[in-house]
Scaffold this motif. Sequence first.
Motif, mmCIF file in Angstrom:
data_model
loop_
_atom_site.group_PDB
_atom_site.id
_atom_site.type_symbol
_atom_site.label_atom_id
_atom_site.label_comp_id
_atom_site.label_asym_id
_atom_site.label_seq_id
_atom_site.Cartn_x
_atom_site.Cartn_y
_atom_site.Cartn_z
ATOM 1 N N ASP A 73 8.194 -5.318 -22.922
ATOM 2 C CA ASP A 73 7.255 -4.345 -22.347
ATOM 3 C C ASP A 73 7.578 -2.904 -22.734
ATOM 4 N N TRP A 76 4.892 -0.744 -27.809
ATOM 5 C CA TRP A 76 3.480 -0.364 -27.696
ATOM 6 C C TRP A 76 2.880 -0.310 -29.095
ATOM 7 N N ARG A 84 -6.703 -1.563 -24.801
ATOM 8 C CA ARG A 84 -6.721 -0.822 -23.544
ATOM 9 C C ARG A 84 -7.839 0.216 -23.535
ATOM 10 N N THR A 195 -1.942 7.006 -24.102
ATOM 11 C CA THR A 195 -1.888 5.677 -23.481
ATOM 12 C C THR A 195 -0.444 5.227 -23.313
ATOM 13 N N ARG A 199 1.484 4.480 -19.771
ATOM 14 C CA ARG A 199 2.098 3.166 -19.553
ATOM 15 C C ARG A 199 3.449 3.291 -18.849
#
Length: 276
Positions: A73, A76, A84, A195, A199
């Motif tokens: 996680d 990206w 997204r 983005t 996140r």
Amino acid sequence: MTTAFDDHPIHSWLTDMDGVLVHEQAALPGAADFIAALQQYGRPFLVLTNNSVFTPRDLRARLSRSGIDIPEDSIWTSALATARFLAEQAPGSSAYVIGEAGLTSAMHEEGFILADSDVEFVVLGETRTYSFEAITRAIRLVKGGAKFIATNPDVTGPSAEGPLPATGAVAAMITAATGIHPYYIGKPNPLMMRTALNRIGAHSETSVMIGDRMDTDVKSGLEAGMRSVLVLSGSTREEEIAQYPFRPTTVLDGIADVVPLVERLTPLESVELDED
């Protein structure tokens, strides 16, 4: 010595992958130490890539084989950023997708229906198997009114045998046939930076972007309001910096030289919290 990094504390770090942490799947000196320092001091971070071929799970495995341990996680990709963005624009709509697992998985996870007719979007990503049939269908759908989106503008990608045509090159074919340019999501669009910051709950004023390219990494960091580090271990050479009308906050030889910055710029109160 006071630097531009001392204006605000640094809480979060974004870094490019290829040319910064790895080169042709081999870890660059200091890459594992940099990630370890971020984890030691509890600094939120993301590793960014314009490559839309691989899923974060794939990339985590590839980095792990290089000796760099990064949680899934904390990766990206332009595929994730694209999915997204489209989910925020038109949730639950349909798309014709040219790409591999990194892109199709991201689109599925954001609730998109993947189809080859009557779609709202044509989404172009990177793949090693571009087909004339798929490109032809994309052209007809765009001509028919589908909105044209591409994950990233890179015209070539690296391989052991030399450059390969990438997303930007194939997008140019579709543009030539339709007269319609795609909206690119990946770097240098600052949207990918924003983005990424969202996140990890970060703010641009207290975040740094690390990259090896002036035209994508430094530019997108600048336009997103972040300070930037250019490392000379990848694409941009030191003598090329003067060609650009903008500058990174600092220039370093490689990611190993960023580790002392992480240690020096981590707020003392956060170190005390991490030690408790």
